[in-house]
Design a protein around this motif. Structure first.
Motif, short mmCIF file in Angstrom:
data_model
loop_
_atom_site.label_atom_id
_atom_site.label_comp_id
_atom_site.label_asym_id
_atom_site.label_seq_id
_atom_site.Cartn_x
_atom_site.Cartn_y
_atom_site.Cartn_z
N PRO A 97 8.31 3.47 -4.21
CA PRO A 97 7.82 2.52 -3.20
C PRO A 97 6.54 1.80 -3.63
O PRO A 97 5.65 2.40 -4.21
N PHE A 98 6.52 0.52 -3.35
CA PHE A 98 5.30 -0.27 -3.51
C PHE A 98 4.82 -0.78 -2.16
O PHE A 98 3.70 -1.22 -2.04
N SER A 99 5.71 -0.73 -1.17
CA SER A 99 5.37 -1.20 0.17
C SER A 99 5.87 -0.22 1.22
O SER A 99 6.94 0.36 1.08
N PHE A 115 1.43 0.00 -0.63
CA PHE A 115 1.46 1.45 -0.55
C PHE A 115 1.10 2.08 -1.89
O PHE A 115 1.60 1.67 -2.93
N GLN A 116 0.21 3.08 -1.85
CA GLN A 116 -0.09 3.91 -3.02
C GLN A 116 -0.17 5.35 -2.54
O GLN A 116 -0.52 5.62 -1.38
N PHE A 117 0.12 6.29 -3.42
CA PHE A 117 0.19 7.70 -3.07
C PHE A 117 -0.56 8.52 -4.11
O PHE A 117 0.01 9.40 -4.76
N PRO A 118 -1.87 8.26 -4.30
CA PRO A 118 -2.62 8.93 -5.38
C PRO A 118 -3.04 10.35 -5.02
O PRO A 118 -3.02 10.75 -3.86
N VAL A 119 -3.46 11.08 -6.02
CA VAL A 119 -4.08 12.39 -5.84
C VAL A 119 -5.54 12.23 -6.24
O VAL A 119 -5.85 11.80 -7.35
N LYS A 120 -6.45 12.54 -5.30
CA LYS A 120 -7.88 12.46 -5.57
C LYS A 120 -8.52 13.80 -5.24
O LYS A 120 -8.31 14.33 -4.16
N ALA A 121 -9.27 14.31 -6.15
CA ALA A 121 -9.95 15.60 -6.00
C ALA A 121 -8.97 16.69 -5.61
O ALA A 121 -9.26 17.53 -4.77
N ARG A 124 -3.58 15.05 -2.08
CA ARG A 124 -2.71 13.87 -1.99
C ARG A 124 -3.29 12.92 -0.94
O ARG A 124 -3.67 13.33 0.14
N GLN A 125 -3.41 11.65 -1.29
CA GLN A 125 -3.87 10.63 -0.34
C GLN A 125 -2.78 9.60 -0.13
O GLN A 125 -1.90 9.41 -0.96
N LEU A 126 -2.90 8.94 0.98
CA LEU A 126 -2.02 7.83 1.34
C LEU A 126 -2.93 6.61 1.44
O LEU A 126 -3.88 6.61 2.21
N SER A 127 -2.67 5.61 0.63
CA SER A 127 -3.51 4.42 0.60
C SER A 127 -2.69 3.22 1.06
O SER A 127 -1.66 2.90 0.48
N LEU A 128 -3.17 2.56 2.13
CA LEU A 128 -2.50 1.39 2.68
C LEU A 128 -3.45 0.20 2.61
O LEU A 128 -4.60 0.29 3.07
#
Length: 147
Positions: A97-99, A115-121, A124-128
């Motif tokens: 997914p990109f959106s 939409f992005q689904f990164p891992v920080k520290a 898992r994060q959800l970035s909109l």
């Protein structure tokens, strides 16, 4: 004399046979990507506008978004967000997914969000990312799942 004429031809033929007999093992490696599961309750951990952190200027503690496994979402508390009502959500592609596309119940118009689904520290994060009317202002909401 015939050997001098045919030697380069035979050498090229043998080289071609050796190179064409190699198998492409990389092409056989399975590259399965899991379907993204965002179901659960998410809280805002960072809010930026055009790269500037504006989350420190407002209370973000009560704003949450809950994505249900049945493809619906609900919002807790009000915050300037792209939607104000609960509704349905779907990815443009479940595997890559990109959106994230939201469809509020009070509107029948699809609203796409980057939409992005990164891992920080280690989390898992959800970035909109989206724009609220003025295209020169881009908002990015970063969420973390609430346990």
């Amino acid at each position: 004399m015939n050997i001098k004429i045919f030697a380069p031809f035979i050498l090229m033929l043998l080289s071609f046979m050796v190179l064409s007999s190699c198998k492409d093992e990389i092409a056989k490696i399975a590259t399965e990507e899991s379907v993204k599961d965002i179901s659960g309750n998410w809280k805002v951990v960072e809010l930026t506008r055009n790269g500037e952190d504006v989350g420190k200027r407002m209370d973000l503690t009560n704003f949450k978004i809950n994505f249900n496994a049945d493809g619906t979402y609900t919002l807790a508390d009000q915050l300037p967000f792209i939607v104000a009502a609960p509704g349905k959500y779907v990815f443009n592609d479940p595997q890559f997914p990109f959106s994230l596309i939201l469809t509020p119940d009070d509107e029948k118009k699809d609203i796409p969000l980057k939409f992005q689904f990164p891992v920080k520290a280690g989390k898992r994060q959800l970035s909109l990312t989206f724009s609220l009317g003025c295209s020169s202002n881009t908002y990015q909401f970063n969420f973390e799942r609430v346990n």
